[in-house]
Design a protein around this motif. Structure first.
Motif, short mmCIF file in Angstrom:
data_model
loop_
_atom_site.label_atom_id
_atom_site.label_comp_id
_atom_site.label_asym_id
_atom_site.label_seq_id
_atom_site.Cartn_x
_atom_site.Cartn_y
_atom_site.Cartn_z
N VAL A 49 0.83 -1.21 0.00
CA VAL A 49 0.00 0.00 0.00
C VAL A 49 0.87 1.26 0.00
O VAL A 49 0.59 2.24 -0.69
N VAL A 56 -4.05 5.37 -3.27
CA VAL A 56 -4.92 4.51 -2.46
C VAL A 56 -5.82 5.37 -1.57
O VAL A 56 -5.50 6.52 -1.28
N TRP A 60 -6.79 3.20 3.74
CA TRP A 60 -5.82 2.15 3.48
C TRP A 60 -4.44 2.58 3.94
O TRP A 60 -3.67 1.78 4.46
N MET A 67 -2.09 -5.01 -0.92
CA MET A 67 -3.36 -5.09 -1.64
C MET A 67 -3.22 -6.07 -2.78
O MET A 67 -2.12 -6.32 -3.29
#
Length: 351
Positions: A49, A56, A60, A67
């Motif tokens: 991430v 993102v 997150w 991910m």
């Protein structure tokens, strides 16, 4: 100081203490009946991430982790091949334990057991339904109530998959390593007496899912991505093994944890700049081609009993409609019996 960083090696997550986890694409099972183990059809691509902080969703970034892209109603399983030393691995789906059905906890529990023991548990295809079966992990969007999280807790807040690993304590790990070295030395002596050298066959490795090379998608602005979680599909023959060790054999604190975000293929391409994997393979075509399914049995291990929170989880089809994909059962010869450096650390966050 102990390194507690989770790292990515290719598409494999390496957790401190030697636990290794890959997310494998597979055929979705019918929601009725009990079936053999479906095949691996390649790895899901996994990305950090923190490498896409500009694209993102903000939530997150706060949770950190990794991910992967998944299609609506796509099935997956978790492979633990490559785990080097014993580990107790907790697996959560929307912060509901996939083994016990209880809320996520940072502590290990034996009654009911809330973890799998590696490397004895070679993989996990779904939530523990007991009596030698699991119910397949199947991706669905949050907000419908179809996830395991929604059905067990009554709300859908987290989604994704959560992993937390714990090694043996220092004394037990030293004892295990001494025994492992003794077994290796004995195997070497046997090879010498046989007058030749031989090696164990290499374990089959699922091919990496196709896709473009990683590309940083920093130009687009972050937004709220459609969140995905895991519901359940059909039942398959797979045991979740009972731990034979006392809880005191395991380290008091976990050495690594990671939040795995599930993202739709269009959002994956927007966030990363990579083309998502192609849509899943048609299962009837796979079976008609005579390709293998699998059956795994460990005669020395004992299956966990089902737990009440997971017994009443309804399949995805009850929420989003019947599964109209054609199904052709494998013939008996197609069911094959089995058995009897990593890059930068993954950033963890608040979850």
């Amino acid at each position: 100081m102990t390194d507690t960083s989770v790292r990515i090696d290719g598409n494999r997550l390496l957790l401190p203490g030697g636990a290794a986890v890959r997310f494998i694409r597979t055929l979705r099972l019918p929601e009725t009946g009990t079936h053999p183990l479906p095949p691996g059809l390649g790895e899901f691509p996994v990305r950090r991430v923190s490498d896409y902080a500009d694209t993102v969703p903000e939530a997150w970034r706060a949770r950190g982790g990794v991910m992967l892209p998944v299609y609506l109603r796509e099935a997956m399983w978790l492979s633990f091949a490559g785990t080097r030393e014993p580990a107790a691995l907790q697996v959560g789906v929307g912060k509901v334990c996939a083994v016990s059905g209880r809320p996520w906890s940072d502590r290990l529990s034996r009654d009911p057991q809330n973890y799998v023991v590696l490397p004895r548990q070679p993989w996990l295809d779904g939530i523990n339904s007991g009596t030698g079966t699991v119910r397949q992990f199947v991706a669905v969007p949050l907000g419908m109530g179809a996830t395991v999280e929604g059905q067990v807790t009554g709300e859908e807040v987290w989604g994704g998959v959560q992993l937390q690993a714990r090694p043996l304590n220092d004394a037990e790990l030293a004892r295990w390593r001494e025994e492992a070295e003794r077994r290796r030395a004995e195997a070497t002596r046997r090879r010498a007496r046989s007058g030749g050298a031989f090696g164990a066959p290499m374990a089959a490795s699922a091919p990496a899912a196709p896709g473009a090379a990683p590309a940083y998608g920093g130009a687009a602005r972050p937004r709220s991505a459609p969140a995905m979680g895991l519901g359940v599909g059909g039942s398959m023959r797979q045991e979740v093994y009972r731990d034979q060790r006392p809880l005191t054999d395991w380290a008091e604190a976990p050495t690594g944890r990671v939040f795995v975000h599930l993202v739709t293929p269009p959002e994956w391409q927007r966030i990363t700049g990579e083309a998502p994997p192609p849509s899943p393979v048609d299962r009837a075509a796979y079976t008609r081609a005579g390709l293998p399914w699998y059956d795994y049995y460990d005669q020395d291990a004992h299956d966990l009993a089902p737990t009440e929170p997971l017994q009443d989880v309804k399949p995805v089809g009850d929420w989003i409609g019947d599964d109209h994909e054609p199904w052709q059962a494998p013939t008996p010869p197609q069911v094959k019996p089995l058995k009897d450096a990593p890059g930068e650390p993954v950033q963890d966050g608040d979850w």
